[in-house]
Write a protein that holds these residues in place. Structure first.
Motif, PDB file in Angstrom:
ATOM      1  N   GLU A   1     -34.290  14.449   2.364  1.00  0.00           N
ATOM      2  CA  GLU A   1     -35.399  14.972   1.675  1.00  0.00           C
ATOM      3  C   GLU A   1     -35.759  14.293   0.471  1.00  0.00           C
ATOM      4  O   GLU A   1     -36.481  14.756  -0.412  1.00  0.00           O
ATOM      5  CB  GLU A   1     -35.006  16.717   1.291  1.00  0.00           C
ATOM      6  CG  GLU A   1     -33.766  16.564   0.699  1.00  0.00           C
ATOM      7  CD  GLU A   1     -32.546  16.644   1.498  1.00  0.00           C
ATOM      8  OE1 GLU A   1     -31.452  17.043   0.867  1.00  0.00           O
ATOM      9  OE2 GLU A   1     -32.655  16.544   2.573  1.00  0.00           O
ATOM     10  N   THR A   2     -35.408  13.282   0.047  1.00  0.00           N
ATOM     11  CA  THR A   2     -35.464  12.550  -1.288  1.00  0.00           C
ATOM     12  C   THR A   2     -36.884  11.900  -1.076  1.00  0.00           C
ATOM     13  O   THR A   2     -37.179  11.404  -0.365  1.00  0.00           O
ATOM     14  CB  THR A   2     -34.483  11.492  -1.678  1.00  0.00           C
ATOM     15  OG1 THR A   2     -33.049  12.013  -1.635  1.00  0.00           O
ATOM     16  CG2 THR A   2     -34.659  10.848  -3.082  1.00  0.00           C
ATOM     17  N   THR A   3     -37.689  12.185  -2.235  1.00  0.00           N
ATOM     18  CA  THR A   3     -39.105  11.766  -2.340  1.00  0.00           C
ATOM     19  C   THR A   3     -39.068  10.517  -3.249  1.00  0.00           C
ATOM     20  O   THR A   3     -38.143  10.320  -4.084  1.00  0.00           O
ATOM     21  CB  THR A   3     -39.910  12.595  -2.725  1.00  0.00           C
ATOM     22  OG1 THR A   3     -39.662  13.167  -4.234  1.00  0.00           O
ATOM     23  CG2 THR A   3     -39.981  14.048  -1.882  1.00  0.00           C
ATOM     24  N   ILE A   4     -40.144   9.901  -3.308  1.00  0.00           N
ATOM     25  CA  ILE A   4     -40.163   8.775  -3.912  1.00  0.00           C
ATOM     26  C   ILE A   4     -40.532   9.184  -5.449  1.00  0.00           C
ATOM     27  O   ILE A   4     -39.704   8.396  -6.262  1.00  0.00           O
ATOM     28  CB  ILE A   4     -41.142   7.861  -3.492  1.00  0.00           C
ATOM     29  CG1 ILE A   4     -41.375   6.496  -4.312  1.00  0.00           C
ATOM     30  CG2 ILE A   4     -42.829   8.503  -3.927  1.00  0.00           C
ATOM     31  CD1 ILE A   4     -40.142   5.473  -3.669  1.00  0.00           C
ATOM     32  N   ASP A   5     -40.936  10.218  -5.761  1.00  0.00           N
ATOM     33  CA  ASP A   5     -40.983  10.834  -7.089  1.00  0.00           C
ATOM     34  C   ASP A   5     -39.530  10.961  -7.595  1.00  0.00           C
ATOM     35  O   ASP A   5     -39.110  10.675  -8.534  1.00  0.00           O
ATOM     36  CB  ASP A   5     -41.878  11.772  -7.310  1.00  0.00           C
ATOM     37  CG  ASP A   5     -43.386  11.425  -6.946  1.00  0.00           C
ATOM     38  OD1 ASP A   5     -43.722  10.200  -7.105  1.00  0.00           O
ATOM     39  OD2 ASP A   5     -44.041  12.491  -6.765  1.00  0.00           O
ATOM     40  N   THR A   6     -38.942  11.755  -6.895  1.00  0.00           N
ATOM     41  CA  THR A   6     -37.424  12.055  -7.210  1.00  0.00           C
ATOM     42  C   THR A   6     -36.488  10.891  -7.404  1.00  0.00           C
ATOM     43  O   THR A   6     -35.948  10.557  -8.344  1.00  0.00           O
ATOM     44  CB  THR A   6     -36.666  12.888  -6.213  1.00  0.00           C
ATOM     45  OG1 THR A   6     -37.566  13.990  -5.867  1.00  0.00           O
ATOM     46  CG2 THR A   6     -35.449  13.320  -6.673  1.00  0.00           C
TER      47      THR A   6
ATOM     48  N   LYS B   1     -39.088   3.523   5.556  1.00  0.00           N
ATOM     49  CA  LYS B   1     -39.428   4.544   6.622  1.00  0.00           C
ATOM     50  C   LYS B   1     -39.410   3.831   8.042  1.00  0.00           C
ATOM     51  O   LYS B   1     -39.824   2.706   7.984  1.00  0.00           O
ATOM     52  CB  LYS B   1     -40.625   5.564   6.358  1.00  0.00           C
ATOM     53  CG  LYS B   1     -40.591   6.074   5.090  1.00  0.00           C
ATOM     54  CD  LYS B   1     -41.712   6.889   4.704  1.00  0.00           C
ATOM     55  CE  LYS B   1     -41.587   7.919   3.716  1.00  0.00           C
ATOM     56  NZ  LYS B   1     -42.575   8.753   3.202  1.00  0.00           N
TER      57      LYS B   1
ATOM     58  N   SER C   1     -30.585  14.098  -4.966  1.00  0.00           N
ATOM     59  CA  SER C   1     -30.667  15.276  -4.186  1.00  0.00           C
ATOM     60  C   SER C   1     -29.489  15.963  -3.310  1.00  0.00           C
ATOM     61  O   SER C   1     -29.310  16.234  -2.221  1.00  0.00           O
ATOM     62  CB  SER C   1     -31.791  14.821  -2.934  1.00  0.00           C
ATOM     63  OG  SER C   1     -32.969  14.404  -3.539  1.00  0.00           O
TER      64      SER C   1
END
Length: 115
Positions: free
Chosen positions: A25-30, A48, A80
């Motif tokens: 669930e880690t996004t590029i923004d995080t 990905k 995360s």
């Protein structure tokens, strides 16, 4: 906010690090927000799967100032809710890569039926 590239780290630079064990669930923004506290980021990517588009659990960050890499590697990182592994990238064909030995490799795309 992140910079996205399609390679797997073949063009390693002194400021580039590998981050493994990312939560799905880690996004590029995080990802970028977490590592930005160490210095200016010039490139970032969470890899990905080409077929499914799902995150593969690893990525790369490149810092403008390579001296911050030692600081980042020396610390423990939790993103995360999951502890991640940080490694320095090594350019293909470099003398250092010929002497480099690893005990682990990342393998992706193995069907669940394989034992």
């Amino acid at each position: 906010m992140g910079f996205k590239r399609s390679d797997y780290g073949d063009d390693a630079s002194p400021g580039k690090i590998f981050i493994g064990g990312l939560a799905k669930e880690t996004t590029i923004d995080t990802f970028v927000k977490y590592f930005r506290k160490y210095g200016e980021i010039t490139d970032s990517i969470i890899m990905k799967d080409r077929l499914t588009g799902r995150p593969m659990g690893f990525g790369f960050i490149t810092y403008a100032d390579p001296s911050v890499v030692d600081t980042v590697i020396a610390e423990t990182h939790v993103i995360s809710g999951k502890q991640v592994e940080i490694k320095r990238t090594i350019p293909k064909g470099s003398a250092e890569s010929k002497d480099f030995k690893t005990e682990k490799i990342f393998v992706s795309g193995i069907p669940a039926a394989v034992t």
